[in-house]
Design a protein around this motif. Structure first.
Motif, PDB file in Angstrom:
ATOM      1  N   TRP A   1       4.376   6.381   7.247  1.00 31.42           N
ATOM      2  CA  TRP A   1       3.778   5.824   8.471  1.00 31.42           C
ATOM      3  C   TRP A   1       3.331   4.378   8.285  1.00 31.42           C
ATOM      4  O   TRP A   1       3.356   3.591   9.246  1.00 31.42           O
ATOM      5  CB  TRP A   1       2.609   6.688   8.947  1.00 31.42           C
ATOM      6  N   LEU A   2       2.924   4.029   7.086  1.00 31.22           N
ATOM      7  CA  LEU A   2       2.517   2.642   6.834  1.00 31.22           C
ATOM      8  C   LEU A   2       3.674   1.661   7.027  1.00 31.22           C
ATOM      9  O   LEU A   2       3.452   0.468   7.246  1.00 31.22           O
ATOM     10  CB  LEU A   2       1.942   2.503   5.421  1.00 31.22           C
ATOM     11  N   LEU A   3       4.909   2.148   6.941  1.00 33.78           N
ATOM     12  CA  LEU A   3       6.075   1.285   7.126  1.00 33.78           C
ATOM     13  C   LEU A   3       6.533   1.204   8.584  1.00 33.78           C
ATOM     14  O   LEU A   3       7.394   0.384   8.915  1.00 33.78           O
ATOM     15  CB  LEU A   3       7.233   1.759   6.247  1.00 33.78           C
TER      16      LEU A   3
ATOM     17  N   TRP B   1       0.842  -1.193   0.000  1.00 32.24           N
ATOM     18  CA  TRP B   1       0.000   0.000   0.000  1.00 32.24           C
ATOM     19  C   TRP B   1       0.882   1.250   0.000  1.00 32.24           C
ATOM     20  O   TRP B   1       0.683   2.181  -0.787  1.00 32.24           O
ATOM     21  CB  TRP B   1      -0.912  -0.051   1.207  1.00 32.24           C
ATOM     22  N   ALA B   2       1.898   1.237   0.867  1.00 28.62           N
ATOM     23  CA  ALA B   2       2.814   2.385   0.955  1.00 28.62           C
ATOM     24  C   ALA B   2       3.539   2.605  -0.376  1.00 28.62           C
ATOM     25  O   ALA B   2       3.603   3.728  -0.886  1.00 28.62           O
ATOM     26  CB  ALA B   2       3.818   2.162   2.086  1.00 28.62           C
TER      27      ALA B   2
ATOM     28  N   ILE C   1      11.768   4.750   4.769  1.00 32.41           N
ATOM     29  CA  ILE C   1      10.797   5.598   5.472  1.00 32.41           C
ATOM     30  C   ILE C   1      11.155   7.077   5.287  1.00 32.41           C
ATOM     31  O   ILE C   1      10.276   7.902   5.006  1.00 32.41           O
ATOM     32  CB  ILE C   1      10.716   5.224   6.965  1.00 32.41           C
TER      33      ILE C   1
ATOM     34  N   PHE D   1      10.288   7.951   1.719  1.00 25.17           N
ATOM     35  CA  PHE D   1       8.835   7.977   1.529  1.00 25.17           C
ATOM     36  C   PHE D   1       8.243   9.242   2.141  1.00 25.17           C
ATOM     37  O   PHE D   1       7.314   9.824   1.590  1.00 25.17           O
ATOM     38  CB  PHE D   1       8.189   6.739   2.161  1.00 25.17           C
ATOM     39  N   ARG D   2       8.757   9.662   3.299  1.00 23.01           N
ATOM     40  CA  ARG D   2       8.218  10.830   3.996  1.00 23.01           C
ATOM     41  C   ARG D   2       8.282  12.081   3.128  1.00 23.01           C
ATOM     42  O   ARG D   2       7.394  12.934   3.188  1.00 23.01           O
ATOM     43  CB  ARG D   2       8.972  11.061   5.309  1.00 23.01           C
TER      44      ARG D   2
ATOM     45  N   THR E   1       1.823   9.563   4.674  1.00 20.03           N
ATOM     46  CA  THR E   1       1.021   8.372   4.985  1.00 20.03           C
ATOM     47  C   THR E   1       1.782   7.110   4.619  1.00 20.03           C
ATOM     48  O   THR E   1       1.801   6.140   5.383  1.00 20.03           O
ATOM     49  CB  THR E   1      -0.330   8.413   4.241  1.00 20.03           C
ATOM     50  N   ALA E   2       2.422   7.117   3.467  1.00 19.18           N
ATOM     51  CA  ALA E   2       3.215   5.965   3.029  1.00 19.18           C
ATOM     52  C   ALA E   2       4.340   5.684   4.018  1.00 19.18           C
ATOM     53  O   ALA E   2       4.615   4.525   4.340  1.00 19.18           O
ATOM     54  CB  ALA E   2       3.775   6.197   1.627  1.00 19.18           C
TER      55      ALA E   2
ATOM     56  N   ASN F   1       5.265  11.182   0.504  1.00 20.17           N
ATOM     57  CA  ASN F   1       3.924  10.960   1.044  1.00 20.17           C
ATOM     58  C   ASN F   1       4.061  10.494   2.494  1.00 20.17           C
ATOM     59  O   ASN F   1       4.546   9.384   2.746  1.00 20.17           O
ATOM     60  CB  ASN F   1       3.195   9.915   0.198  1.00 20.17           C
TER      61      ASN F   1
END
Length: 160
Positions: free
Chosen positions: A137-139, A65-66, A125, A128-129, A134-135, A132
């Motif tokens: 945080w998904l990790l 998802w991320a 992470i 990704f930050r 949210t992506a 996005n």
């Protein structure tokens, strides 16, 4: 293709890729989990074997998802490319850990891989930050589980 549809498609593809890597790791695990692994001395905090499958499945879905959220921003942007390359490297390390620990029955080399994996998850992470939040945080649960798995791997090395 509309933006929302493209996003969902990329999320589904990324989840599928992550689950495929998980399936390949599970195949390596199956060869030793009920034989060699049972002979190892394990620490008191070792979870029951049945817990690993559901936890990893959920983590692979969250990872996909991320990655799908990042990919949906378009692969033309440098930050997206960097983030997805980091994700790909950590995903390869993830799959390698199962092969080395269970397939090759080498907890010491698996420990090296899982430490590198944890480092690459942190890098992913951070990357990704930028693209996005949210992506990223998904990790976070994935990083927490890998930190726990690292402690478990280290304990197995020390106890055996």
């Amino acid at each position: 293709m509309r933006t929302a549809q493209r996003t969902y498609t990329r999320i589904i593809l990324a989840i599928t890729i992550c689950l495929l890597i998980g399936f390949l790791g599970a195949m390596a695990t199956a060869s030793s989990v009920s034989s060699w692994y049972t002979t190892l001395n394990k620490p008191f905090f070792t979870p029951p074997n049945w817990l690993f499958g559901p936890v990893w499945t959920l983590l692979y879905v969250m990872m996909g998802w991320a990655a799908g959220l990042i990919w949906s921003r378009g692969f033309h942007h440098l930050w997206v490319k960097s983030a997805l390359y980091a994700f790909g490297i950590q995903l390869l390390l993830n799959g390698s850990w199962s092969i080395v620990f269970f397939g090759l029955r080498s907890p010491v080399w698996a420990l090296v891989i899982i430490v590198l994996l944890a480092i690459m998850i942190i890098v992913t992470i951070r990357q990704f930050r930028v693209v996005n939040k949210t992506a990223a945080w998904l990790l976070a649960p994935y990083l927490a589980w890998v930190a726990f798995a690292s402690a478990l791997n280290l304990a197995i090395v020390l106890l055996n």
